[in-house]
Design a protein around this motif. Structure first.
Motif, PDB file in Angstrom:
ATOM      1  N   GLY A 253      39.912 -28.201 -10.105  1.00 20.06           N
ATOM      2  CA  GLY A 253      40.925 -27.546 -10.925  1.00 20.06           C
ATOM      3  C   GLY A 253      41.357 -26.233 -10.298  1.00 20.06           C
ATOM      4  O   GLY A 253      40.521 -25.433  -9.876  1.00 20.06           O
ATOM      5  N   HIS A 254      42.683 -26.001 -10.234  1.00 13.70           N
ATOM      6  CA  HIS A 254      43.246 -24.800  -9.612  1.00 13.70           C
ATOM      7  C   HIS A 254      44.061 -24.022 -10.647  1.00 13.70           C
ATOM      8  O   HIS A 254      45.253 -24.287 -10.836  1.00 13.70           O
ATOM      9  CB  HIS A 254      44.148 -25.186  -8.435  1.00 13.70           C
ATOM     10  CG  HIS A 254      43.475 -26.033  -7.395  1.00 13.70           C
ATOM     11  ND1 HIS A 254      42.781 -25.514  -6.333  1.00 13.70           N
ATOM     12  CD2 HIS A 254      43.386 -27.385  -7.275  1.00 13.70           C
ATOM     13  CE1 HIS A 254      42.317 -26.503  -5.578  1.00 13.70           C
ATOM     14  NE2 HIS A 254      42.662 -27.649  -6.135  1.00 13.70           N
ATOM     15  N   PRO A 255      43.451 -23.057 -11.343  1.00 16.51           N
ATOM     16  CA  PRO A 255      44.168 -22.352 -12.415  1.00 16.51           C
ATOM     17  C   PRO A 255      45.328 -21.499 -11.914  1.00 16.51           C
ATOM     18  O   PRO A 255      46.316 -21.316 -12.617  1.00 16.51           O
ATOM     19  CB  PRO A 255      43.083 -21.488 -13.059  1.00 16.51           C
ATOM     20  CG  PRO A 255      42.042 -21.327 -12.004  1.00 16.51           C
ATOM     21  CD  PRO A 255      42.061 -22.598 -11.220  1.00 16.51           C
ATOM     22  N   GLY A 256      45.225 -20.963 -10.708  1.00 22.28           N
ATOM     23  CA  GLY A 256      46.255 -20.064 -10.214  1.00 22.28           C
ATOM     24  C   GLY A 256      47.557 -20.743  -9.857  1.00 22.28           C
ATOM     25  O   GLY A 256      48.633 -20.137  -9.962  1.00 22.28           O
ATOM     26  N   THR A 257      47.488 -22.009  -9.447  1.00 20.86           N
ATOM     27  CA  THR A 257      48.692 -22.736  -9.028  1.00 20.86           C
ATOM     28  C   THR A 257      49.068 -23.880  -9.959  1.00 20.86           C
ATOM     29  O   THR A 257      50.151 -24.448  -9.820  1.00 20.86           O
ATOM     30  CB  THR A 257      48.511 -23.307  -7.616  1.00 20.86           C
ATOM     31  OG1 THR A 257      47.488 -24.326  -7.642  1.00 20.86           O
ATOM     32  CG2 THR A 257      48.124 -22.222  -6.628  1.00 20.86           C
ATOM     33  N   GLY A 258      48.182 -24.230 -10.881  1.00 18.03           N
ATOM     34  CA  GLY A 258      48.482 -25.323 -11.796  1.00 18.03           C
ATOM     35  C   GLY A 258      48.362 -26.692 -11.177  1.00 18.03           C
ATOM     36  O   GLY A 258      49.068 -27.628 -11.567  1.00 18.03           O
ATOM     37  N   HIS A 259      47.459 -26.853 -10.211  1.00 19.09           N
ATOM     38  CA  HIS A 259      47.258 -28.138  -9.553  1.00 19.09           C
ATOM     39  C   HIS A 259      45.846 -28.665  -9.781  1.00 19.09           C
ATOM     40  O   HIS A 259      44.929 -27.918 -10.142  1.00 19.09           O
ATOM     41  CB  HIS A 259      47.504 -28.014  -8.046  1.00 19.09           C
ATOM     42  CG  HIS A 259      48.937 -27.826  -7.664  1.00 19.09           C
ATOM     43  ND1 HIS A 259      49.531 -26.586  -7.584  1.00 19.09           N
ATOM     44  CD2 HIS A 259      49.906 -28.724  -7.344  1.00 19.09           C
ATOM     45  CE1 HIS A 259      50.794 -26.722  -7.226  1.00 19.09           C
ATOM     46  NE2 HIS A 259      51.053 -28.006  -7.074  1.00 19.09           N
ATOM     47  N   THR A 260      45.691 -29.961  -9.519  1.00 15.50           N
ATOM     48  CA  THR A 260      44.387 -30.606  -9.471  1.00 15.50           C
ATOM     49  C   THR A 260      44.313 -31.374  -8.160  1.00 15.50           C
ATOM     50  O   THR A 260      45.232 -32.147  -7.839  1.00 15.50           O
ATOM     51  CB  THR A 260      44.183 -31.570 -10.649  1.00 15.50           C
ATOM     52  OG1 THR A 260      44.232 -30.833 -11.880  1.00 15.50           O
ATOM     53  CG2 THR A 260      42.844 -32.282 -10.551  1.00 15.50           C
ATOM     54  N   THR A 261      43.254 -31.152  -7.407  1.00 16.62           N
ATOM     55  CA  THR A 261      43.061 -31.878  -6.150  1.00 16.62           C
ATOM     56  C   THR A 261      42.023 -32.965  -6.350  1.00 16.62           C
ATOM     57  O   THR A 261      40.974 -32.731  -6.963  1.00 16.62           O
ATOM     58  CB  THR A 261      42.605 -30.923  -5.033  1.00 16.62           C
ATOM     59  OG1 THR A 261      43.614 -29.940  -4.807  1.00 16.62           O
ATOM     60  CG2 THR A 261      42.356 -31.677  -3.731  1.00 16.62           C
ATOM     61  N   VAL A 262      42.319 -34.165  -5.828  1.00 16.00           N
ATOM     62  CA  VAL A 262      41.394 -35.295  -5.888  1.00 16.00           C
ATOM     63  C   VAL A 262      40.944 -35.609  -4.462  1.00 16.00           C
ATOM     64  O   VAL A 262      41.775 -35.834  -3.574  1.00 16.00           O
ATOM     65  CB  VAL A 262      42.050 -36.527  -6.522  1.00 16.00           C
ATOM     66  CG1 VAL A 262      41.031 -37.665  -6.635  1.00 16.00           C
ATOM     67  CG2 VAL A 262      42.618 -36.186  -7.901  1.00 16.00           C
ATOM     68  N   ILE A 263      39.637 -35.611  -4.252  1.00 13.55           N
ATOM     69  CA  ILE A 263      39.052 -35.827  -2.926  1.00 13.55           C
ATOM     70  C   ILE A 263      38.190 -37.076  -2.951  1.00 13.55           C
ATOM     71  O   ILE A 263      37.451 -37.318  -3.918  1.00 13.55           O
ATOM     72  CB  ILE A 263      38.196 -34.604  -2.523  1.00 13.55           C
ATOM     73  CG1 ILE A 263      39.089 -33.369  -2.343  1.00 13.55           C
ATOM     74  CG2 ILE A 263      37.385 -34.884  -1.260  1.00 13.55           C
ATOM     75  CD1 ILE A 263      38.317 -32.079  -2.154  1.00 13.55           C
ATOM     76  N   ASP A 264      38.271 -37.887  -1.891  1.00 16.66           N
ATOM     77  CA  ASP A 264      37.352 -39.006  -1.721  1.00 16.66           C
ATOM     78  C   ASP A 264      35.991 -38.435  -1.354  1.00 16.66           C
ATOM     79  O   ASP A 264      35.819 -37.836  -0.289  1.00 16.66           O
ATOM     80  CB  ASP A 264      37.860 -39.947  -0.627  1.00 16.66           C
ATOM     81  CG  ASP A 264      37.058 -41.247  -0.554  1.00 16.66           C
ATOM     82  OD1 ASP A 264      35.817 -41.162  -0.602  1.00 16.66           O
ATOM     83  OD2 ASP A 264      37.668 -42.326  -0.443  1.00 16.66           O
ATOM     84  N   ALA A 265      35.012 -38.583  -2.256  1.00 16.67           N
ATOM     85  CA  ALA A 265      33.706 -37.956  -2.067  1.00 16.67           C
ATOM     86  C   ALA A 265      32.836 -38.704  -1.069  1.00 16.67           C
ATOM     87  O   ALA A 265      31.717 -38.258  -0.763  1.00 16.67           O
ATOM     88  CB  ALA A 265      32.981 -37.853  -3.413  1.00 16.67           C
ATOM     89  N   ARG A 266      33.348 -39.823  -0.527  1.00 15.05           N
ATOM     90  CA  ARG A 266      32.587 -40.568   0.478  1.00 15.05           C
ATOM     91  C   ARG A 266      33.110 -40.304   1.886  1.00 15.05           C
ATOM     92  O   ARG A 266      32.345 -40.190   2.840  1.00 15.05           O
ATOM     93  CB  ARG A 266      32.642 -42.062   0.162  1.00 15.05           C
ATOM     94  CG  ARG A 266      32.044 -42.418  -1.218  1.00 15.05           C
ATOM     95  CD  ARG A 266      32.508 -43.768  -1.692  1.00 15.05           C
ATOM     96  NE  ARG A 266      33.978 -43.810  -1.844  1.00 15.05           N
ATOM     97  CZ  ARG A 266      34.666 -44.886  -2.215  1.00 15.05           C
ATOM     98  NH1 ARG A 266      34.018 -46.013  -2.475  1.00 15.05           N
ATOM     99  NH2 ARG A 266      35.974 -44.846  -2.328  1.00 15.05           N
TER     100      ARG A 266
END
Length: 373
Positions: free
Chosen positions: A140-153
């Motif tokens: 969660g990125h409160p400053g920019t209003g984004h959410t990043t999704v990362i492949d954890a593998r």
């Protein structure tokens, strides 16, 4: 929390401390004093240590759960925000508020084994969560209003989602064989719902909250309920995940930000060693009248604390870099409470003032600096 439910770790940002609580008795077992402004922590998968992100410094502290002794420091980028572990316990992921990166730590060796670059438009991250299946890490990125999704593998970025101002915490639910992600968006008073897929997640809906500034979020173990804390309303919304509707709202203590759900952590110990700090104190959220800045909006969260009223002011759409004055209004006229200055993005994220508001004023007014009401 410990995976067997035997301990809960609590971080005190202003006291530079990490404490371990015994859920069966609700008593503090150990206290560790760490570096400046620790933020969020988790008990290690083996239950022996607590790993805390020291956001005011640049490292993760590894703390002995039984003694409170700091065993190790793992150096990371600037402003580490949180530590989460993969379900298999092999990796720890550390996001950062002041750096566009996620550190991947090998838990066994306590060494940083990889760095995941976060896209620049997402910026710094305040919170993160790993999916129960271990496939994805959401930031969660409160400053920019984004959410990043990362492949954890593979440690590769899958998507950068525009979720809204003050995007806060992600968490996850599986119902009827479908995997969902929920992300709280404090600036919209909403929680957004995504269907997780092999590719980019699909936004499928949103939950309108009963109050202001949703922050922490956690599901019940059976995934039938979601619990969301409303930071500026001193409350918790309970959501039925079958309908994605708020079914009950609970009043809690002042300024809640995060929560966890640990099932069967304290059998037979209901009410032991519990207090009611801040419970039931007056809190209101009001719109501020804005003049001299077309299209701008402002609001205030006002709560009674320690014999005075705290006024938390936020504003959006102001001319960049311009200064304003907040006035309290009553039958006797308008009285200056404090000055604020818009950032380069026209936003005032949080400006605090202290005054006897509830017994003195009936509203607030925002004017360009130097302009009289």
């Amino acid at each position: 929390f410990a995976r067997d439910g035997s301990a809960v770790s609590v971080v005190s940002v202003s006291s530079n401390a990490v404490q371990v609580l015994d859920p069966a008795t609700n008593k503090v077992q150990t206290t560790a004093y760490v570096g400046r402004s620790p933020h969020e922590a988790f008990v290690s998968p083996d239950g022996k240590t607590v790993w805390a992100a020291i956001r005011g410094e640049g490292y993760v502290s590894v703390i002995d759960r039984e003694t409170g002794e700091v065993q190790d420091r793992i150096t990371t980028a600037s402003g580490p925000s949180k530590v989460v572990f993969s379900p298999d316990g092999a990796h720890a992921f550390v996001n950062h508020l002041f750096a566009n990166t996620v550190a991947v730590i090998d838990v066994a060796s306590r060494k940083v084994m990889d760095e995941i670059a976060v896209p620049e438009q997402a910026g710094g991250s305040a919170d993160e969560a790993v999916t129960p299946d271990g496939k994805e890490l959401w930031l969660g990125h409160p400053g920019t209003g984004h959410t990043t999704v990362i492949d954890a593998r593979t440690f590769k970025v899958k998507a950068v989602l525009e979720t809204g101002p003050r995007t806060n915490h992600p968490n996850f639910v599986t119902r009827d064989g479908t995997d969902y992600a929920y992300v709280t968006v404090g600036g919209l008073n909403q929680t957004k719902i995504f269907r997780r897929t092999d590719g980019e997640p699909e936004e499928i809906g949103k939950i309108e909250h009963s109050g202001v500034a949703p922050h922490g979020i956690w599901p019940s173990p059976d995934n039938s309920r979601l619990y969301v804390v409303l930071q500026k309303s001193d409350a918790v919304d309970i959501i039925d995940t079958a309908t994605n509707e708020v079914i009950k709202t609970l009043s809690v203590g002042q300024d809640p930000q995060a929560l966890i759900y640990v099932a069967n952590a304290a059998p037979g110990a209901e009410g032991a060693n519990l207090g009611e700090q801040g419970l039931g104190n007056r809190v209101e959220n009001i719109a501020i009248e804005v003049r001299g800045a077309e299209g701008a909006s402002a609001s205030a969260n006002i709560r009674h604390v320690a014999g005075v009223d705290e006024i938390d002011i936020t504003a959006r759409g102001l001319p960049a870099g311009q200064s304003f004055t907040v006035f309290g209004q009553n039958e006797g006229g308008s009285h200056p409470i404090r000055s604020i200055k818009a950032g380069d993005n026209g936003v005032v994220g949080e400006a605090l003032a202290y005054a006897d508001y509830f017994d003195t004023y009936t509203g607030l007014l925002l004017l360009p600096e130097g302009q009289k009401p």
